[in-house]
Design a protein around this motif. Structure first.
Motif, PDB file in Angstrom:
ATOM      1  N   ILE A 164       0.835  -1.197   0.000  1.00  0.00           N
ATOM      2  CA  ILE A 164       0.000   0.000   0.000  1.00  0.00           C
ATOM      3  C   ILE A 164       0.873   1.250   0.000  1.00  0.00           C
ATOM      4  O   ILE A 164       1.684   1.468   0.904  1.00  0.00           O
ATOM      5  N   ASP A 165       0.698   2.067  -1.028  1.00  0.00           N
ATOM      6  CA  ASP A 165       1.409   3.338  -1.158  1.00  0.00           C
ATOM      7  C   ASP A 165       0.471   4.482  -0.761  1.00  0.00           C
ATOM      8  O   ASP A 165      -0.726   4.288  -0.528  1.00  0.00           O
ATOM      9  N   LEU A 166       1.023   5.684  -0.725  1.00  0.00           N
ATOM     10  CA  LEU A 166       0.249   6.870  -0.373  1.00  0.00           C
ATOM     11  C   LEU A 166       0.463   7.965  -1.401  1.00  0.00           C
ATOM     12  O   LEU A 166       1.527   8.054  -2.017  1.00  0.00           O
ATOM     13  N   ILE A 167      -0.547   8.790  -1.582  1.00  0.00           N
ATOM     14  CA  ILE A 167      -0.436   9.990  -2.393  1.00  0.00           C
ATOM     15  C   ILE A 167      -0.962  11.159  -1.572  1.00  0.00           C
ATOM     16  O   ILE A 167      -2.013  11.064  -0.934  1.00  0.00           O
ATOM     17  N   LEU A 168      -0.200  12.250  -1.544  1.00  0.00           N
ATOM     18  CA  LEU A 168      -0.574  13.450  -0.794  1.00  0.00           C
ATOM     19  C   LEU A 168      -0.807  14.595  -1.772  1.00  0.00           C
ATOM     20  O   LEU A 168      -0.008  14.801  -2.697  1.00  0.00           O
ATOM     21  N   GLY A 169      -1.887  15.348  -1.579  1.00  0.00           N
ATOM     22  CA  GLY A 169      -2.216  16.465  -2.452  1.00  0.00           C
ATOM     23  C   GLY A 169      -1.874  17.801  -1.816  1.00  0.00           C
ATOM     24  O   GLY A 169      -2.278  18.084  -0.681  1.00  0.00           O
ATOM     25  N   ASN A 170      -1.126  18.630  -2.536  1.00  0.00           N
ATOM     26  CA  ASN A 170      -0.689  19.936  -2.043  1.00  0.00           C
ATOM     27  C   ASN A 170      -1.673  21.023  -2.447  1.00  0.00           C
ATOM     28  O   ASN A 170      -1.857  21.302  -3.624  1.00  0.00           O
ATOM     29  N   CYS A 171      -2.288  21.651  -1.459  1.00  0.00           N
ATOM     30  CA  CYS A 171      -3.188  22.776  -1.716  1.00  0.00           C
ATOM     31  C   CYS A 171      -2.574  24.026  -1.097  1.00  0.00           C
ATOM     32  O   CYS A 171      -2.618  24.212   0.124  1.00  0.00           O
ATOM     33  N   SER A 172      -1.979  24.860  -1.940  1.00  0.00           N
ATOM     34  CA  SER A 172      -1.320  26.072  -1.455  1.00  0.00           C
ATOM     35  C   SER A 172      -2.317  27.190  -1.183  1.00  0.00           C
ATOM     36  O   SER A 172      -1.941  28.261  -0.704  1.00  0.00           O
ATOM     37  N   TYR A 173      -3.584  26.942  -1.485  1.00  0.00           N
ATOM     38  CA  TYR A 173      -4.647  27.930  -1.337  1.00  0.00           C
ATOM     39  C   TYR A 173      -5.415  27.653  -0.056  1.00  0.00           C
ATOM     40  O   TYR A 173      -5.759  26.508   0.233  1.00  0.00           O
ATOM     41  N   GLY A 174      -5.671  28.692   0.748  1.00  0.00           N
ATOM     42  CA  GLY A 174      -6.482  28.496   1.941  1.00  0.00           C
ATOM     43  C   GLY A 174      -5.962  29.274   3.132  1.00  0.00           C
ATOM     44  O   GLY A 174      -4.827  29.753   3.144  1.00  0.00           O
ATOM     45  N   PRO A 175      -6.790  29.414   4.178  1.00  0.00           N
ATOM     46  CA  PRO A 175      -6.386  30.155   5.380  1.00  0.00           C
ATOM     47  C   PRO A 175      -5.322  29.387   6.160  1.00  0.00           C
ATOM     48  O   PRO A 175      -5.171  28.182   6.016  1.00  0.00           O
ATOM     49  N   SER A 176      -4.591  30.093   6.977  1.00  0.00           N
ATOM     50  CA  SER A 176      -3.532  29.457   7.753  1.00  0.00           C
ATOM     51  C   SER A 176      -3.481  30.036   9.151  1.00  0.00           C
ATOM     52  O   SER A 176      -3.674  31.234   9.345  1.00  0.00           O
ATOM     53  N   VAL A 177      -3.218  29.173  10.143  1.00  0.00           N
ATOM     54  CA  VAL A 177      -3.028  29.639  11.511  1.00  0.00           C
ATOM     55  C   VAL A 177      -1.727  30.416  11.614  1.00  0.00           C
ATOM     56  O   VAL A 177      -1.656  31.488  12.198  1.00  0.00           O
ATOM     57  N   ASN A 178      -0.680  29.881  11.039  1.00  0.00           N
ATOM     58  CA  ASN A 178       0.609  30.569  10.995  1.00  0.00           C
ATOM     59  C   ASN A 178       1.326  30.133   9.734  1.00  0.00           C
ATOM     60  O   ASN A 178       1.237  28.993   9.302  1.00  0.00           O
ATOM     61  N   LYS A 179       2.033  31.047   9.125  1.00  0.00           N
ATOM     62  CA  LYS A 179       2.624  30.799   7.825  1.00  0.00           C
ATOM     63  C   LYS A 179       3.916  29.997   7.937  1.00  0.00           C
ATOM     64  O   LYS A 179       4.677  30.122   8.894  1.00  0.00           O
TER      65      LYS A 179
END
Length: 525
Positions: A489-504
Protein backbone atom coordinates in the motif's frame (compact mmCIF):
# COMPACT_ATOMS: atom_id res chain seq x y z
CA UNK A 1 -3.67 74.16 -1.64
CA UNK A 2 -7.02 73.67 -3.44
CA UNK A 3 -10.14 74.10 -1.31
CA UNK A 4 -11.42 70.61 -2.04
CA UNK A 5 -8.15 69.14 -0.70
CA UNK A 6 -8.53 71.16 2.50
CA UNK A 7 -12.10 69.98 2.89
CA UNK A 8 -11.11 66.36 2.28
CA UNK A 9 -8.28 66.60 4.80
CA UNK A 10 -10.61 68.16 7.38
CA UNK A 11 -13.21 65.43 6.89
CA UNK A 12 -10.54 62.73 7.14
CA UNK A 13 -9.20 64.25 10.37
CA UNK A 14 -12.68 64.45 11.92
CA UNK A 15 -13.48 60.86 10.94
CA UNK A 16 -10.15 59.67 12.37
CA UNK A 17 -10.83 61.45 15.66
CA UNK A 18 -14.32 59.93 15.87
CA UNK A 19 -12.95 56.47 15.20
CA UNK A 20 -10.36 56.89 17.97
CA UNK A 21 -13.09 58.04 20.36
CA UNK A 22 -15.35 55.12 19.48
CA UNK A 23 -12.55 52.59 19.86
CA UNK A 24 -11.50 54.14 23.16
CA UNK A 25 -15.09 54.04 24.46
CA UNK A 26 -15.40 50.44 23.37
CA UNK A 27 -12.17 49.48 25.13
CA UNK A 28 -13.22 51.35 28.27
CA UNK A 29 -16.53 49.49 28.28
CA UNK A 30 -14.73 46.18 27.86
CA UNK A 31 -12.30 46.94 30.69
CA UNK A 32 -15.11 48.08 32.95
CA UNK A 33 -17.04 44.93 32.09
CA UNK A 34 -14.10 42.71 32.99
CA UNK A 35 -13.48 44.56 36.22
CA UNK A 36 -17.11 44.45 37.25
CA UNK A 37 -17.74 40.81 36.39
CA UNK A 38 -19.20 39.20 39.49
CA UNK A 39 -19.71 35.60 40.49
CA UNK A 40 -23.45 36.20 40.15
CA UNK A 41 -23.00 37.36 36.56
CA UNK A 42 -20.80 34.35 35.75
CA UNK A 43 -23.28 31.91 37.26
CA UNK A 44 -26.13 33.59 35.41
CA UNK A 45 -24.16 33.36 32.17
CA UNK A 46 -23.50 29.67 32.75
CA UNK A 47 -27.22 28.98 33.14
CA UNK A 48 -28.08 31.07 30.09
CA UNK A 49 -25.46 29.27 28.00
CA UNK A 50 -26.94 25.92 29.04
CA UNK A 51 -30.40 27.14 27.99
CA UNK A 52 -29.53 28.83 24.69
CA UNK A 53 -26.08 27.80 23.44
CA UNK A 54 -26.98 24.15 23.04
CA UNK A 55 -30.11 24.68 21.00
CA UNK A 56 -27.96 24.34 17.84
CA UNK A 57 -25.06 22.21 19.04
CA UNK A 58 -23.46 20.53 22.03
CA UNK A 59 -22.76 22.97 24.85
CA UNK A 60 -19.05 23.91 24.57
CA UNK A 61 -16.97 24.09 27.72
CA UNK A 62 -15.11 27.41 28.21
CA UNK A 63 -11.81 25.52 28.58
CA UNK A 64 -11.87 24.54 24.88
CA UNK A 65 -10.70 28.01 23.77
CA UNK A 66 -8.77 30.93 25.19
CA UNK A 67 -10.64 33.95 26.54
CA UNK A 68 -9.80 36.34 23.71
CA UNK A 69 -10.93 33.85 21.04
CA UNK A 70 -14.25 33.39 22.81
CA UNK A 71 -14.82 37.10 23.21
CA UNK A 72 -13.44 38.42 19.91
CA UNK A 73 -14.14 35.60 17.44
CA UNK A 74 -16.57 32.87 18.47
CA UNK A 75 -19.25 34.65 20.50
CA UNK A 76 -19.64 37.51 17.98
CA UNK A 77 -20.21 34.85 15.33
CA UNK A 78 -22.80 33.12 17.52
CA UNK A 79 -24.71 36.27 18.53
CA UNK A 80 -26.78 36.62 15.34
CA UNK A 81 -28.14 33.11 15.94
CA UNK A 82 -29.87 34.57 18.98
CA UNK A 83 -30.95 37.69 17.11
CA UNK A 84 -28.09 39.83 18.41
CA UNK A 85 -26.41 41.72 15.57
CA UNK A 86 -24.94 44.62 17.58
CA UNK A 87 -23.48 44.64 21.05
CA UNK A 88 -21.64 47.44 22.86
CA UNK A 89 -20.68 49.39 19.74
CA UNK A 90 -19.62 46.21 17.94
CA UNK A 91 -21.34 44.96 14.83
CA UNK A 92 -21.44 41.17 14.66
CA UNK A 93 -20.75 39.30 11.40
CA UNK A 94 -23.80 37.70 9.81
CA UNK A 95 -25.33 36.67 6.50
CA UNK A 96 -28.62 38.42 7.12
CA UNK A 97 -28.60 40.00 3.65
CA UNK A 98 -27.62 36.83 1.84
CA UNK A 99 -30.19 36.32 -0.96
CA UNK A 100 -29.56 32.55 -0.86
CA UNK A 101 -30.33 32.22 2.84
CA UNK A 102 -33.93 31.36 3.61
CA UNK A 103 -35.96 33.95 5.44
CA UNK A 104 -36.36 33.11 9.09
CA UNK A 105 -32.87 31.66 9.49
CA UNK A 106 -32.12 34.43 11.99
CA UNK A 107 -34.63 35.35 14.72
CA UNK A 108 -36.68 38.43 13.86
CA UNK A 109 -35.92 39.87 17.29
CA UNK A 110 -33.37 39.07 20.02
CA UNK A 111 -34.09 35.89 21.93
CA UNK A 112 -32.35 37.27 25.02
CA UNK A 113 -31.63 40.77 26.32
CA UNK A 114 -28.33 42.60 25.88
CA UNK A 115 -27.68 42.17 29.60
CA UNK A 116 -28.19 38.40 29.38
CA UNK A 117 -25.93 38.19 26.35
CA UNK A 118 -23.23 40.06 28.27
CA UNK A 119 -23.58 37.54 31.10
CA UNK A 120 -22.91 34.72 28.64
CA UNK A 121 -19.85 36.63 27.40
CA UNK A 122 -18.72 37.15 31.00
CA UNK A 123 -19.08 33.45 31.75
CA UNK A 124 -16.94 32.33 28.81
CA UNK A 125 -14.31 35.08 29.10
CA UNK A 126 -13.95 34.79 32.88
CA UNK A 127 -13.77 30.98 33.14
CA UNK A 128 -11.68 30.18 30.05
CA UNK A 129 -7.86 30.06 30.07
CA UNK A 130 -5.68 32.89 28.81
CA UNK A 131 -3.87 30.40 26.58
CA UNK A 132 -4.45 26.76 25.68
CA UNK A 133 -2.05 24.16 27.07
CA UNK A 134 -0.67 21.95 24.31
CA UNK A 135 0.56 18.38 24.38
CA UNK A 136 4.18 17.69 23.54
CA UNK A 137 3.53 14.44 21.64
CA UNK A 138 4.10 16.02 18.23
CA UNK A 139 7.53 17.21 19.39
CA UNK A 140 8.68 13.56 19.65
CA UNK A 141 8.13 12.50 16.05
CA UNK A 142 10.98 10.45 14.59
CA UNK A 143 12.56 12.61 11.88
CA UNK A 144 12.89 9.71 9.47
CA UNK A 145 10.56 7.66 7.30
CA UNK A 146 12.20 4.28 6.59
CA UNK A 147 8.98 2.80 5.23
CA UNK A 148 8.47 5.05 2.19
CA UNK A 149 10.40 6.75 -0.60
CA UNK A 150 9.24 10.12 -1.91
CA UNK A 151 8.45 10.27 -5.63
CA UNK A 152 7.71 13.68 -7.14
CA UNK A 153 5.98 14.08 -10.52
CA UNK A 154 7.64 16.06 -13.26
CA UNK A 155 4.50 18.13 -13.84
CA UNK A 156 4.55 21.47 -12.08
CA UNK A 157 2.45 24.63 -12.20
CA UNK A 158 2.03 27.72 -10.07
CA UNK A 159 -0.36 27.84 -7.15
CA UNK A 160 -1.37 24.17 -6.98
CA UNK A 161 -4.72 23.77 -5.25
CA UNK A 162 -5.11 20.01 -5.14
CA UNK A 163 -8.46 19.13 -3.58
CA UNK A 164 -8.64 15.45 -4.53
CA UNK A 165 -6.12 12.68 -5.15
CA UNK A 166 -7.15 9.15 -6.02
CA UNK A 167 -5.26 5.94 -6.71
CA UNK A 168 -7.62 4.13 -9.07
CA UNK A 169 -6.57 0.53 -9.64
CA UNK A 170 -9.84 -0.42 -11.37
CA UNK A 171 -9.91 -1.62 -14.95
CA UNK A 172 -11.77 1.54 -15.99
CA UNK A 173 -8.99 4.00 -15.24
CA UNK A 174 -5.84 2.42 -13.80
CA UNK A 175 -4.69 5.97 -13.11
CA UNK A 176 -3.63 8.37 -10.46
CA UNK A 177 -6.29 11.07 -10.59
CA UNK A 178 -5.68 14.61 -9.36
CA UNK A 179 -8.22 17.44 -9.16
CA UNK A 180 -7.09 21.07 -9.04
CA UNK A 181 -9.68 23.29 -7.39
CA UNK A 182 -8.66 26.64 -8.84
CA UNK A 183 -8.00 25.69 -12.46
CA UNK A 184 -10.95 23.24 -12.30
CA UNK A 185 -9.07 20.50 -14.11
CA UNK A 186 -8.67 16.75 -13.72
CA UNK A 187 -5.25 15.21 -14.40
CA UNK A 188 -4.58 11.52 -15.06
CA UNK A 189 -1.17 9.89 -14.48
CA UNK A 190 0.18 6.39 -15.01
CA UNK A 191 2.29 4.40 -12.53
CA UNK A 192 5.41 6.17 -13.79
CA UNK A 193 3.81 9.51 -12.87
CA UNK A 194 3.55 10.48 -16.54
CA UNK A 195 0.59 12.66 -17.50
CA UNK A 196 -1.70 10.64 -19.79
CA UNK A 197 -4.80 12.83 -20.01
CA UNK A 198 -6.47 15.94 -18.61
CA UNK A 199 -9.75 17.78 -18.98
CA UNK A 200 -11.56 20.88 -17.76
CA UNK A 201 -14.52 20.51 -15.42
CA UNK A 202 -17.44 22.84 -14.79
CA UNK A 203 -16.51 23.31 -11.17
CA UNK A 204 -14.18 22.00 -8.42
CA UNK A 205 -14.26 18.18 -8.22
CA UNK A 206 -13.82 17.22 -4.56
CA UNK A 207 -14.75 13.54 -4.50
CA UNK A 208 -15.47 10.59 -6.78
CA UNK A 209 -17.20 7.22 -6.68
CA UNK A 210 -15.31 4.80 -8.95
CA UNK A 211 -17.43 2.18 -10.71
CA UNK A 212 -16.71 -0.54 -13.27
CA UNK A 213 -17.36 1.46 -16.43
CA UNK A 214 -17.53 5.07 -15.19
CA UNK A 215 -16.76 7.43 -12.34
CA UNK A 216 -19.38 9.44 -10.44
CA UNK A 217 -17.94 12.91 -9.81
CA UNK A 218 -18.88 15.17 -6.93
CA UNK A 219 -18.78 18.78 -8.15
CA UNK A 220 -19.02 21.14 -5.16
CA UNK A 221 -20.14 23.98 -7.44
CA UNK A 222 -18.46 26.86 -5.63
CA UNK A 223 -15.40 26.33 -3.49
CA UNK A 224 -15.76 29.13 -0.93
CA UNK A 225 -18.59 29.06 1.64
CA UNK A 226 -21.93 29.98 0.08
CA UNK A 227 -25.60 29.24 0.67
CA UNK A 228 -26.22 29.05 -3.05
CA UNK A 229 -26.95 25.57 -4.45
CA UNK A 230 -24.54 25.07 -7.33
CA UNK A 231 -23.32 21.52 -6.65
CA UNK A 232 -23.97 18.62 -8.98
CA UNK A 233 -23.28 14.97 -9.64
CA UNK A 234 -21.67 14.19 -12.99
CA UNK A 235 -20.49 11.11 -14.84
CA UNK A 236 -16.96 10.67 -16.17
CA UNK A 237 -16.72 8.23 -19.09
CA UNK A 238 -14.45 7.60 -22.07
CA UNK A 239 -14.93 8.41 -25.73
CA UNK A 240 -14.21 6.17 -28.72
CA UNK A 241 -10.52 7.19 -28.57
CA UNK A 242 -10.27 6.14 -24.91
CA UNK A 243 -10.04 9.75 -23.73
CA UNK A 244 -11.88 10.84 -20.62
CA UNK A 245 -14.95 13.01 -20.95
CA UNK A 246 -17.67 14.37 -18.66
CA UNK A 247 -21.31 14.00 -19.63
CA UNK A 248 -22.85 17.40 -20.26
CA UNK A 249 -26.07 16.71 -18.33
CA UNK A 250 -25.61 16.22 -14.56
CA UNK A 251 -27.38 13.33 -12.84
CA UNK A 252 -28.21 15.62 -9.92
CA UNK A 253 -27.99 19.41 -9.69
CA UNK A 254 -28.80 22.24 -7.27
CA UNK A 255 -26.97 20.60 -4.35
CA UNK A 256 -25.72 22.66 -1.34
CA UNK A 257 -21.92 22.41 -1.71
CA UNK A 258 -21.74 18.60 -1.78
CA UNK A 259 -18.48 16.98 -0.69
CA UNK A 260 -19.40 13.33 -1.33
CA UNK A 261 -21.88 11.58 -3.60
CA UNK A 262 -22.17 7.78 -3.54
CA UNK A 263 -24.26 5.46 -5.66
CA UNK A 264 -26.02 2.44 -4.12
CA UNK A 265 -29.35 0.64 -4.10
CA UNK A 266 -30.56 1.82 -0.70
CA UNK A 267 -34.10 0.41 -0.90
CA UNK A 268 -33.28 -2.87 -2.68
CA UNK A 269 -35.53 -2.21 -5.65
CA UNK A 270 -32.83 -2.88 -8.24
CA UNK A 271 -32.54 0.81 -9.21
CA UNK A 272 -29.51 2.97 -8.41
CA UNK A 273 -29.97 5.57 -5.68
CA UNK A 274 -27.55 8.33 -4.61
CA UNK A 275 -26.39 9.32 -1.14
CA UNK A 276 -25.31 12.99 -0.96
CA UNK A 277 -23.34 14.84 1.71
CA UNK A 278 -24.47 18.43 1.19
CA UNK A 279 -22.00 20.12 3.52
CA UNK A 280 -23.40 23.53 2.56
CA UNK A 281 -22.56 26.59 4.62
CA UNK A 282 -25.17 27.91 7.06
CA UNK A 283 -27.66 25.58 5.45
CA UNK A 284 -27.16 22.14 3.91
CA UNK A 285 -28.56 18.62 4.06
CA UNK A 286 -27.68 14.96 4.23
CA UNK A 287 -30.04 13.07 1.97
CA UNK A 288 -30.53 10.20 -0.45
CA UNK A 289 -32.01 10.49 -3.90
CA UNK A 290 -34.28 7.60 -4.84
CA UNK A 291 -33.91 6.36 -8.39
CA UNK A 292 -36.97 5.70 -10.51
CA UNK A 293 -37.59 3.51 -13.56
CA UNK A 294 -38.70 6.71 -15.23
CA UNK A 295 -38.98 10.28 -14.08
CA UNK A 296 -36.87 12.43 -11.75
CA UNK A 297 -35.11 11.31 -8.60
CA UNK A 298 -37.04 11.59 -5.34
CA UNK A 299 -35.24 13.32 -2.47
CA UNK A 300 -35.35 11.88 1.06
CA UNK A 301 -33.72 14.10 3.70
CA UNK A 302 -31.98 12.16 6.46
CA UNK A 303 -30.65 15.26 8.25
CA UNK A 304 -31.67 18.81 7.27
CA UNK A 305 -28.61 20.40 8.86
CA UNK A 306 -25.34 21.40 7.18
CA UNK A 307 -22.04 19.64 7.80
CA UNK A 308 -22.26 16.12 6.34
CA UNK A 309 -18.69 15.46 5.26
CA UNK A 310 -18.11 11.70 5.02
CA UNK A 311 -20.48 8.72 4.76
CA UNK A 312 -20.20 4.95 4.44
CA UNK A 313 -22.80 2.47 3.27
CA UNK A 314 -22.44 -0.79 5.20
CA UNK A 315 -24.88 -3.48 6.33
CA UNK A 316 -23.59 -3.55 9.90
CA UNK A 317 -26.36 -5.80 11.26
CA UNK A 318 -26.29 -8.23 8.31
CA UNK A 319 -30.02 -8.08 7.62
CA UNK A 320 -29.57 -7.56 3.89
CA UNK A 321 -30.42 -3.85 4.06
CA UNK A 322 -27.69 -1.22 3.51
CA UNK A 323 -27.15 1.03 6.52
CA UNK A 324 -25.42 4.42 6.58
CA UNK A 325 -22.71 5.92 8.80
CA UNK A 326 -22.03 9.65 8.53
CA UNK A 327 -19.79 12.30 10.09
CA UNK A 328 -21.45 15.68 10.65
CA UNK A 329 -18.73 18.33 10.86
CA UNK A 330 -20.58 21.60 11.42
CA UNK A 331 -22.32 22.82 14.61
CA UNK A 332 -23.85 19.47 15.62
CA UNK A 333 -20.55 17.64 15.14
CA UNK A 334 -20.75 13.90 15.59
CA UNK A 335 -20.95 10.46 14.02
CA UNK A 336 -24.41 9.05 13.38
CA UNK A 337 -25.70 5.66 12.26
CA UNK A 338 -28.79 5.34 10.08
CA UNK A 339 -30.19 1.84 10.35
CA UNK A 340 -32.18 0.76 7.31
CA UNK A 341 -35.65 -0.32 8.46
CA UNK A 342 -36.84 -1.24 4.95
CA UNK A 343 -39.12 0.50 2.47
CA UNK A 344 -36.75 3.45 2.29
CA UNK A 345 -37.00 4.25 6.02
CA UNK A 346 -33.97 4.89 8.24
CA UNK A 347 -33.62 5.18 12.00
CA UNK A 348 -30.99 7.59 13.33
CA UNK A 349 -28.68 6.73 16.24
CA UNK A 350 -26.09 9.07 17.70
CA UNK A 351 -22.80 7.23 18.17
CA UNK A 352 -20.40 10.01 19.11
CA UNK A 353 -20.81 13.74 19.72
CA UNK A 354 -18.08 16.37 19.62
CA UNK A 355 -18.01 20.02 20.71
CA UNK A 356 -18.68 22.50 17.88
CA UNK A 357 -15.12 23.89 18.06
CA UNK A 358 -13.46 20.53 17.32
CA UNK A 359 -13.40 20.96 13.55
CA UNK A 360 -14.23 17.36 12.65
CA UNK A 361 -12.56 16.48 9.36
CA UNK A 362 -12.70 12.72 8.61
CA UNK A 363 -13.54 9.25 9.86
CA UNK A 364 -13.16 5.63 8.83
CA UNK A 365 -14.61 2.29 9.85
CA UNK A 366 -11.73 -0.06 10.71
CA UNK A 367 -11.33 -3.17 12.84
CA UNK A 368 -8.34 -2.39 15.05
CA UNK A 369 -8.83 -5.18 17.61
CA UNK A 370 -9.90 -7.85 15.08
CA UNK A 371 -13.18 -8.70 16.77
CA UNK A 372 -15.21 -8.42 13.57
CA UNK A 373 -16.89 -5.19 14.67
CA UNK A 374 -16.23 -1.80 13.05
CA UNK A 375 -14.19 0.59 15.14
CA UNK A 376 -13.91 4.29 14.36
CA UNK A 377 -10.81 6.18 13.26
CA UNK A 378 -11.62 9.89 13.63
CA UNK A 379 -9.74 13.13 12.98
CA UNK A 380 -10.43 16.74 13.87
CA UNK A 381 -8.42 19.77 12.86
CA UNK A 382 -10.40 22.11 10.61
CA UNK A 383 -9.21 25.52 11.74
CA UNK A 384 -10.59 27.76 9.01
CA UNK A 385 -13.65 29.07 10.85
CA UNK A 386 -14.21 31.28 13.88
CA UNK A 387 -11.43 30.05 16.18
CA UNK A 388 -8.19 29.90 14.16
CA UNK A 389 -5.88 29.00 17.05
CA UNK A 390 -3.87 25.84 17.63
CA UNK A 391 -5.92 23.42 19.70
CA UNK A 392 -4.53 20.62 21.92
CA UNK A 393 -7.46 18.32 21.15
CA UNK A 394 -6.84 18.31 17.41
CA UNK A 395 -5.47 15.01 16.17
CA UNK A 396 -6.11 11.33 15.53
CA UNK A 397 -8.56 9.33 17.65
CA UNK A 398 -9.48 5.64 17.81
CA UNK A 399 -12.83 4.62 19.31
CA UNK A 400 -13.31 0.89 19.87
CA UNK A 401 -16.67 -0.80 19.43
CA UNK A 402 -17.95 -2.85 22.37
CA UNK A 403 -19.88 -5.04 19.93
CA UNK A 404 -23.15 -3.12 20.31
CA UNK A 405 -22.10 0.10 18.56
CA UNK A 406 -21.09 1.79 21.80
CA UNK A 407 -17.74 3.43 21.23
CA UNK A 408 -15.00 4.25 23.75
CA UNK A 409 -11.89 6.29 23.06
CA UNK A 410 -8.80 4.11 23.30
CA UNK A 411 -6.18 6.20 21.54
CA UNK A 412 -5.33 9.83 20.82
CA UNK A 413 -2.39 11.37 19.00
CA UNK A 414 -2.22 15.17 19.18
CA UNK A 415 -1.73 16.62 15.70
CA UNK A 416 -2.42 20.29 15.10
CA UNK A 417 -4.92 20.85 12.29
CA UNK A 418 -5.33 17.16 11.44
CA UNK A 419 -7.38 16.73 8.27
CA UNK A 420 -7.36 13.03 7.42
CA UNK A 421 -6.06 9.64 8.56
CA UNK A 422 -6.04 6.35 6.66
CA UNK A 423 -5.54 3.01 8.41
CA UNK A 424 -3.84 0.21 6.46
CA UNK A 425 -1.31 -2.52 7.19
CA UNK A 426 1.46 -0.54 5.52
CA UNK A 427 4.33 -2.58 7.00
CA UNK A 428 2.65 -5.97 6.35
CA UNK A 429 2.91 -7.20 9.94
CA UNK A 430 -0.76 -8.03 10.40
CA UNK A 431 -2.07 -4.94 12.22
CA UNK A 432 -3.33 -1.53 11.14
CA UNK A 433 -0.95 1.42 10.94
CA UNK A 434 -2.10 4.99 10.35
CA UNK A 435 -1.04 7.70 7.90
CA UNK A 436 -2.22 11.20 8.84
CA UNK A 437 -2.01 14.67 7.30
CA UNK A 438 -2.54 18.16 8.65
CA UNK A 439 -3.77 21.21 6.74
CA UNK A 440 -3.42 23.53 9.74
CA UNK A 441 -0.16 22.32 11.23
CA UNK A 442 2.00 24.35 13.59
CA UNK A 443 4.17 25.40 10.66
CA UNK A 444 6.42 27.66 12.76
CA UNK A 445 7.31 25.20 15.52
CA UNK A 446 6.69 21.71 14.10
CA UNK A 447 6.15 21.96 10.34
CA UNK A 448 6.96 18.27 9.98
CA UNK A 449 3.58 17.38 11.51
CA UNK A 450 2.04 18.11 8.10
CA UNK A 451 2.44 14.35 7.50
CA UNK A 452 2.84 11.72 10.21
CA UNK A 453 3.06 7.95 9.90
CA UNK A 454 1.97 6.03 13.01
CA UNK A 455 3.41 2.52 13.04
CA UNK A 456 1.37 0.11 15.14
CA UNK A 457 3.65 -1.84 17.47
CA UNK A 458 0.75 -4.01 18.67
CA UNK A 459 -2.13 -3.21 21.00
CA UNK A 460 -2.56 0.36 19.73
CA UNK A 461 0.94 1.46 20.69
CA UNK A 462 1.98 3.68 17.81
CA UNK A 463 5.40 5.10 16.97
CA UNK A 464 5.28 8.39 14.98
CA UNK A 465 7.53 9.07 11.97
CA UNK A 466 7.84 11.82 9.39
CA UNK A 467 10.27 13.58 7.06
CA UNK A 468 11.18 17.25 7.30
CA UNK A 469 11.47 17.40 3.50
CA UNK A 470 7.71 16.82 3.23
CA UNK A 471 7.15 20.42 4.33
CA UNK A 472 7.35 21.62 0.70
CA UNK A 473 3.61 20.96 0.42
CA UNK A 474 0.51 21.81 2.42
CA UNK A 475 -1.38 18.54 2.48
CA UNK A 476 -5.14 18.93 2.16
CA UNK A 477 -5.98 15.48 0.84
CA UNK A 478 -4.58 11.96 0.77
CA UNK A 479 -5.32 8.51 -0.64
CA UNK A 480 -3.89 5.02 -0.18
CA UNK A 481 -3.55 2.18 -2.67
CA UNK A 482 -1.12 -0.01 -4.57
CA UNK A 483 -0.37 2.37 -7.42
CA UNK A 484 2.51 0.33 -8.90
CA UNK A 485 1.08 -3.18 -8.44
CA UNK A 486 3.81 -4.54 -6.14
CA UNK A 487 1.36 -5.73 -3.49
CA UNK A 488 2.14 -2.97 -0.97
CA UNK A 489 0.00 0.00 0.00
CA UNK A 490 1.41 3.34 -1.16
CA UNK A 491 0.25 6.87 -0.37
CA UNK A 492 -0.44 9.99 -2.39
CA UNK A 493 -0.57 13.45 -0.79
CA UNK A 494 -2.22 16.46 -2.45
CA UNK A 495 -0.69 19.94 -2.04
CA UNK A 496 -3.19 22.78 -1.72
CA UNK A 497 -1.32 26.07 -1.45
CA UNK A 498 -4.65 27.93 -1.34
CA UNK A 499 -6.48 28.50 1.94
CA UNK A 500 -6.39 30.15 5.38
CA UNK A 501 -3.53 29.46 7.75
CA UNK A 502 -3.03 29.64 11.51
CA UNK A 503 0.61 30.57 10.99
CA UNK A 504 2.62 30.80 7.82
CA UNK A 505 5.39 28.46 6.81
CA UNK A 506 8.76 29.65 5.56
CA UNK A 507 8.23 27.28 2.65
CA UNK A 508 6.47 28.60 -0.44
CA UNK A 509 3.83 25.94 -1.04
CA UNK A 510 2.80 27.68 -4.25
CA UNK A 511 6.04 26.51 -5.83
CA UNK A 512 5.66 22.94 -4.63
CA UNK A 513 4.42 20.00 -6.70
CA UNK A 514 0.65 19.35 -6.96
CA UNK A 515 1.14 15.95 -5.33
CA UNK A 516 3.75 13.46 -4.14
CA UNK A 517 3.79 9.68 -3.97
CA UNK A 518 5.06 7.91 -0.87
CA UNK A 519 6.12 4.59 -2.33
CA UNK A 520 6.01 1.75 0.17
CA UNK A 521 9.44 0.10 0.47
CA UNK A 522 8.79 -2.23 3.41
CA UNK A 523 9.60 -5.88 2.97
CA UNK A 524 6.74 -8.34 2.54
CA UNK A 525 6.43 -10.56 5.62
Amino acid sequence: MPANCINNCTITLVVSILLVILISCNNIQKNQSHQSTSNESILAGKKLAANYCQTCHELPDPSLLDASTWEEKVLPAMGPGLGIFYHRLSRYPSNINDPYLAKGYYPSKPVITAEQWQEIIDYYSATSPDTLVHSSTTRNINKSLPFFNIEIPSIKYNNPATGLVKIDTSSFSKSIIVSDLLSQKLFFFNSKLQLTDSLHTTGPIVNMDIQQDKILLCNIGFLNPTNNVLGRAQILTKDEKDHFKIDTSPIIKDLPRPVQITSADLNNDGITDYLTCGFGYLTGEFCWMEGQKSGPLIKHVLNPLPGAIKAYIDDYNHDGLPDIWVLMAHAEEGIFLYTNKGNGKFEQQELLRFPPVYGSSYFELDDFNKDGKPDILYTCGDNGDYSPVLKPYHGVYIFLNDGNNHFKQEYFFALNGCYKAIAEDYDNDGDLDIAAISFFADYKSTPEEGFVYLQNNKDLHFEPYTLATLTFGRWLTMDAGDFDGDGKIDLILGNCSYGPSVNKSATDWKKGPPFVILKNITQNK
